[in-house]
Motif scaffolding. Structure first.
Motif, PDB file in Angstrom:
ATOM      1  N   GLY A 129       4.054  10.765  12.751  1.00 44.89           N
ATOM      2  CA  GLY A 129       2.926  10.203  13.479  1.00 44.89           C
ATOM      3  C   GLY A 129       2.680   8.747  13.154  1.00 44.89           C
ATOM      4  N   ASN A 130       3.735   8.008  12.870  1.00 45.18           N
ATOM      5  CA  ASN A 130       3.606   6.608  12.450  1.00 45.18           C
ATOM      6  C   ASN A 130       4.659   5.781  13.173  1.00 45.18           C
ATOM      7  OD1 ASN A 130       2.823   4.322  11.064  1.00 45.18           O
ATOM      8  ND2 ASN A 130       2.892   5.296   9.049  1.00 45.18           N
ATOM      9  N   ALA A 131       4.388   5.441  14.427  1.00 43.52           N
ATOM     10  CA  ALA A 131       5.352   4.707  15.242  1.00 43.52           C
ATOM     11  C   ALA A 131       5.349   3.228  14.907  1.00 43.52           C
ATOM     12  CB  ALA A 131       5.021   4.886  16.723  1.00 43.52           C
ATOM     13  N   ALA A 132       6.513   2.609  15.037  1.00 43.60           N
ATOM     14  CA  ALA A 132       6.626   1.147  14.881  1.00 43.60           C
ATOM     15  C   ALA A 132       6.459   0.514  16.252  1.00 43.60           C
ATOM     16  CB  ALA A 132       7.973   0.781  14.283  1.00 43.60           C
ATOM     17  N   ALA A 133       5.432  -0.302  16.408  1.00 46.42           N
ATOM     18  CA  ALA A 133       5.175  -0.965  17.687  1.00 46.42           C
ATOM     19  C   ALA A 133       5.958  -2.257  17.813  1.00 46.42           C
ATOM     20  CB  ALA A 133       3.689  -1.243  17.840  1.00 46.42           C
ATOM     21  N   ALA A 134       6.337  -2.838  16.692  1.00 45.57           N
ATOM     22  CA  ALA A 134       7.096  -4.093  16.699  1.00 45.57           C
ATOM     23  C   ALA A 134       7.893  -4.187  15.413  1.00 45.57           C
ATOM     24  CB  ALA A 134       6.162  -5.290  16.838  1.00 45.57           C
ATOM     25  N   LEU A 135       8.991  -4.937  15.476  1.00 54.44           N
ATOM     26  CA  LEU A 135       9.843  -5.135  14.312  1.00 54.44           C
ATOM     27  C   LEU A 135      10.255  -6.599  14.259  1.00 54.44           C
ATOM     28  CD1 LEU A 135      11.389  -3.739  11.960  1.00 54.44           C
ATOM     29  CD2 LEU A 135      13.309  -3.464  13.541  1.00 54.44           C
ATOM     30  N   GLU A 136       9.901  -7.250  13.170  1.00 58.57           N
ATOM     31  CA  GLU A 136      10.203  -8.673  13.013  1.00 58.57           C
ATOM     32  C   GLU A 136      11.211  -8.865  11.889  1.00 58.57           C
ATOM     33  OE1 GLU A 136       6.532 -10.529  12.087  1.00 58.57           O
ATOM     34  OE2 GLU A 136       5.524  -9.921  13.949  1.00 58.57           O
ATOM     35  N   SER A 137      12.139  -9.776  12.111  1.00 60.44           N
ATOM     36  CA  SER A 137      13.099 -10.141  11.069  1.00 60.44           C
ATOM     37  C   SER A 137      12.838 -11.564  10.611  1.00 60.44           C
ATOM     38  CB  SER A 137      14.537 -10.029  11.594  1.00 60.44           C
ATOM     39  OG  SER A 137      14.905  -8.681  11.775  1.00 60.44           O
ATOM     40  N   SER A 138      13.048 -11.804   9.326  1.00 59.86           N
ATOM     41  CA  SER A 138      12.888 -13.139   8.751  1.00 59.86           C
ATOM     42  C   SER A 138      13.901 -13.284   7.626  1.00 59.86           C
ATOM     43  CB  SER A 138      11.462 -13.303   8.199  1.00 59.86           C
ATOM     44  OG  SER A 138      11.278 -12.477   7.053  1.00 59.86           O
ATOM     45  N   PRO A 139      14.055 -14.467   7.074  1.00 65.91           N
ATOM     46  CA  PRO A 139      15.004 -14.636   5.974  1.00 65.91           C
ATOM     47  C   PRO A 139      14.740 -13.720   4.785  1.00 65.91           C
ATOM     48  CG  PRO A 139      14.363 -16.763   6.848  1.00 65.91           C
ATOM     49  CD  PRO A 139      13.485 -15.758   7.508  1.00 65.91           C
ATOM     50  N   SER A 140      13.502 -13.261   4.634  1.00 68.86           N
ATOM     51  CA  SER A 140      13.166 -12.422   3.486  1.00 68.86           C
ATOM     52  C   SER A 140      13.290 -10.929   3.772  1.00 68.86           C
ATOM     53  CB  SER A 140      11.738 -12.718   3.022  1.00 68.86           C
ATOM     54  OG  SER A 140      10.805 -12.450   4.063  1.00 68.86           O
ATOM     55  N   ALA A 143       7.633  -4.144   9.928  1.00 68.31           N
ATOM     56  CA  ALA A 143       7.335  -3.247  11.037  1.00 68.31           C
ATOM     57  C   ALA A 143       5.834  -3.126  11.187  1.00 68.31           C
ATOM     58  CB  ALA A 143       7.949  -1.875  10.785  1.00 68.31           C
ATOM     59  N   ALA A 144       5.342  -3.351  12.394  1.00 63.08           N
ATOM     60  CA  ALA A 144       3.921  -3.176  12.687  1.00 63.08           C
ATOM     61  C   ALA A 144       3.703  -1.747  13.151  1.00 63.08           C
ATOM     62  CB  ALA A 144       3.483  -4.161  13.758  1.00 63.08           C
ATOM     63  N   THR A 145       2.905  -0.985  12.420  1.00 62.35           N
ATOM     64  CA  THR A 145       2.637   0.408  12.747  1.00 62.35           C
ATOM     65  C   THR A 145       1.130   0.615  12.890  1.00 62.35           C
ATOM     66  OG1 THR A 145       2.308   1.281  10.508  1.00 62.35           O
ATOM     67  CG2 THR A 145       4.589   0.962  11.246  1.00 62.35           C
ATOM     68  N   GLU A 146       0.751   1.804  13.346  1.00 53.94           N
ATOM     69  CA  GLU A 146      -0.668   2.116  13.465  1.00 53.94           C
ATOM     70  C   GLU A 146      -1.354   2.095  12.111  1.00 53.94           C
ATOM     71  OE1 GLU A 146      -1.034   5.832  15.445  1.00 53.94           O
ATOM     72  OE2 GLU A 146      -0.169   5.123  17.327  1.00 53.94           O
ATOM     73  N   GLY A 147      -0.597   2.402  11.062  1.00 54.11           N
ATOM     74  CA  GLY A 147      -1.166   2.411   9.728  1.00 54.11           C
ATOM     75  C   GLY A 147      -1.179   1.064   9.037  1.00 54.11           C
ATOM     76  N   GLY A 148      -0.571   0.065   9.648  1.00 53.19           N
ATOM     77  CA  GLY A 148      -0.528  -1.255   9.048  1.00 53.19           C
ATOM     78  C   GLY A 148       0.857  -1.865   9.104  1.00 53.19           C
ATOM     79  N   ARG A 149       1.072  -2.864   8.283  1.00 50.45           N
ATOM     80  CA  ARG A 149       2.327  -3.613   8.266  1.00 50.45           C
ATOM     81  C   ARG A 149       3.189  -3.130   7.098  1.00 50.45           C
ATOM     82  NH1 ARG A 149       3.951  -8.855  10.026  1.00 50.45           N
ATOM     83  NH2 ARG A 149       5.350  -9.938   8.572  1.00 50.45           N
ATOM     84  N   VAL A 150       4.445  -2.795   7.403  1.00 52.06           N
ATOM     85  CA  VAL A 150       5.377  -2.342   6.370  1.00 52.06           C
ATOM     86  C   VAL A 150       6.503  -3.357   6.266  1.00 52.06           C
ATOM     87  CG1 VAL A 150       6.895  -0.512   5.567  1.00 52.06           C
ATOM     88  CG2 VAL A 150       4.843   0.063   6.887  1.00 52.06           C
ATOM     89  N   GLU A 151       6.683  -3.915   5.087  1.00 53.49           N
ATOM     90  CA  GLU A 151       7.733  -4.900   4.848  1.00 53.49           C
ATOM     91  C   GLU A 151       8.839  -4.278   4.008  1.00 53.49           C
ATOM     92  OE1 GLU A 151       5.748  -8.174   3.006  1.00 53.49           O
ATOM     93  OE2 GLU A 151       4.868  -8.903   4.891  1.00 53.49           O
ATOM     94  N   ALA A 152      10.060  -4.704   4.251  1.00 49.22           N
ATOM     95  CA  ALA A 152      11.208  -4.176   3.510  1.00 49.22           C
ATOM     96  C   ALA A 152      12.334  -5.191   3.549  1.00 49.22           C
ATOM     97  CB  ALA A 152      11.663  -2.850   4.102  1.00 49.22           C
ATOM     98  N   ALA A 153      13.354  -4.934   2.732  1.00 49.87           N
ATOM     99  CA  ALA A 153      14.502  -5.836   2.711  1.00 49.87           C
ATOM    100  C   ALA A 153      15.302  -5.744   3.996  1.00 49.87           C
ATOM    101  CB  ALA A 153      15.389  -5.515   1.505  1.00 49.87           C
TER     102      ALA A 153
END
Length: 367
Positions: A181-192, A196-206
Motif C-alpha cells: 500500500g505504498n506506491a511510488a508516484a515519482a522517482l528522481e535520480s541524482s549524482p547521490s 522515490a516520492a510515496t504517500e508515506g513520504g520521501r525515500v532516498e537510496a543509493a
C-alpha cells in the motif's frame, strides 16, 4: 517524512520479489515498495506456464532474426527454466511445479503448417517436442476446432502466487523490508542516488530496481513508448469431460489456459475491446473449443501487463536512472523473469551488466 534505505525495489510481483531475495542474499538491505499487495499486479494475471520459447513460432523467429539468434532466444528461456528449478530447491518449496510439457495450438491451417515446420527445426537445434494434427489432438484431448498443435517437451507449470509468497517470505528472512500500500508516484535520480516520492513520504537510496511492468515507463522516462500496456482478462470454466492440453496457448499468445484441480482458467491477452466485451469473447472461445464445458459464474478478472515492441524484455541499466529495470515480459513472465532479475541484480551490485544485447534496457539509446 524522509527516510533513507540501502536500495529500493519498486514492485512486489514476481520480479520485485526475485530481486529483493537475491539482493538480500548478497548482503544488501532492500526496501520493497508495493502499491497494493504482494503479487497483486501483473503476477496476478500469470497462469503459471513456464515456456521454452517466446510468443513467435520457431520458423517465424528464424525468418525474423536468423537461425542463430532464434536458437539463442530458446536457449535463454531454457537457462531461465534451469534457474527456476534451482530457485525452487533453494526455497524448499516446489510451488506446485510440474514438468509435463506444454502446448501451442494453431487456429488455422497456415499456423498448423508453421507448427509442423517448427517441430523439424526445433528438433534439429536440440529442442524436443511433437506435432499433433487435429485428429491426434481431438482423440487425446477435450478440444475441437484446432487444426494442429505442438507439444513442447521442456515446458512446465507452477503456482505463481505461491512462488511470489515464498520469495517474499524468504527475502524478509534475509533482511528485506516490504511495504504494501505504498506506491511510488515519482522517482528522481541524482549524482547521490535516487529518491522515490510515496504517500508515506520521501525515500532516498543509493539506487533503485524498478519492476513495475507497464507502469515502469511512468517512472523511467527512457522507457516511455518502449514498454507499453498489455491488457488481459481471465475467466474460470469447468473442465471438459476429457482432459485438456495444459498448460496451453494459441500461436500468437492471444489466448492461453491452464487446468488446476478447480477447473480451467482461460486468459485473453492484448488488443482493444471492440465488438463484444472481452469476457464475452472468452466465453465464446471456451464454448467453441472446449466441449463440453461450462462457464462458472465466477471468478473472473482483468489487469494490465507490460510488453515490448520486439518481444524481448527490458533488463538492466537505462539512461537517466541510478539503478536498473526488468520489465516488458509480455504474456508469459515466467519464461524470462528469473534470469532477467539475476542479470539486473548483477548489474546493480557489481557494476558489470551481463545482460545479452538483445535484452538490454538501454537498447535503442543514442550515443
Amino acid at each position: 517524512m524522509k527516510e533513507r534505505a540501502d536500495l529500493i525495489v519498486l514492485g512486489a510481483g514476481l520480479t520485485g520479489c526475485l530481486a529483493a531475495w537475491e539482493l538480500a542474499r548478497r548482503g544488501r538491505r532492500p526496501l520493497v515498495l508495493e502499491a497494493a499487495r504482494i503479487g497483486s499486479g501483473a503476477t496476478a494475471l500469470d497462469l503459471g506456464h513456464v515456456p521454452t520459447g517466446p510468443r513467435l513460432l520457431y520458423v517465424d523467429a528464424i525468418r525474423r532474426w536468423g537461425r542463430e539468434a532464434a536458437r539463442e532466444a530458446w536457449e535463454i528461456q531454457r537457462e531461465n527454466h534451469d534457474r527456476l528449478r534451482e530457485l525452487l530447491a533453494a526455497l524448499g518449496d516446489d510451488c506446485g511445479y510440474e514438468g509435463r510439457g506444454g502446448f501451442v495450438l494453431a487456429e488455422d491451417r497456415a499456423e498448423a503448417e508453421a507448427l509442423a515446420a517448427s517441430e523439424d527445426a526445433l528438433r534439429e537445434d536440440g529442442f524436443s517436442g511433437e506435432f499433433l494434427d487435429h485428429y491426434m489432438l481431438e482423440s487425446r484431448f477435450g478440444v475441437r476446432g484446432f487444426p494442429g498443435a505442438y507439444w513442447c517437451a521442456e515446458d512446465a507449470e507452477l503456482d505463481p502466487r505461491r512462488l511470489v509468497a515464498a520469495l517474499a517470505a524468504a527475502a524478509q528472512r534475509e533482511g528485506a523490508v516490504f511495504r504494501e500500500g505504498n506506491a511510488a508516484a515519482a522517482l528522481e535520480s541524482s549524482p547521490s542516488g535516487v529518491a522515490a516520492a510515496t504517500e508515506g513520504g520521501r525515500v532516498e537510496a543509493a539506487a533503485a530496481f524498478v519492476a513495475l511492468e507497464a507502469n515502469t515507463a511512468g517512472l523511467v522516462p527512457f522507457l516511455k513508448g518502449r514498454v507499453t500496456s498489455l491488457p488481459a482478462q481471465w475467466i474460470d470454466a469447468d473442465e471438459a469431460t476429457l482432459p485438456l492440453p495444459s498448460p496451453a496457448r494459441t500461436c500468437g499468445g492471444q489466448f492461453a489456459w491452464r487446468t488446476t484441480t478447480a477447473g480451467v482458467r482461460v486468459a485473453h491477452f492484448g488488443g482493444a475491446v471492440t465488438g463484444p466485451p472481452a469476457d464475452e469473447r472468452l466465453e465464446d472461445f471456451v464454448l467453441r473449443h472446449f466441449a463440453p464445458a461450462s462457464i462458472r459464474s465466477g471468478p473472473r478478472g482483468s489487469g494490465v501487463a507490460g510488453k515490448s515492441g520486439d518481444g524481448f524484455p527490458f533488463v538492466g541499466p537505462v539512461p537517466g536512472l541510478n539503478g536498473v529495470v526488468a520489465c516488458g515480459y509480455g504474456t508469459f513472465g515466467l519464461g524470462w523473469a528469473v534470469l532477467a532479475a539475476h542479470w539486473a541484480v548483477e548489474a546493480l551490485v557489481s557494476g558489470r551488466d551481463p545482460t545479452p544485447p538483445r535484452f538490454k534496457a538501454s537498447r535503442g539509446a543514442t550515443a
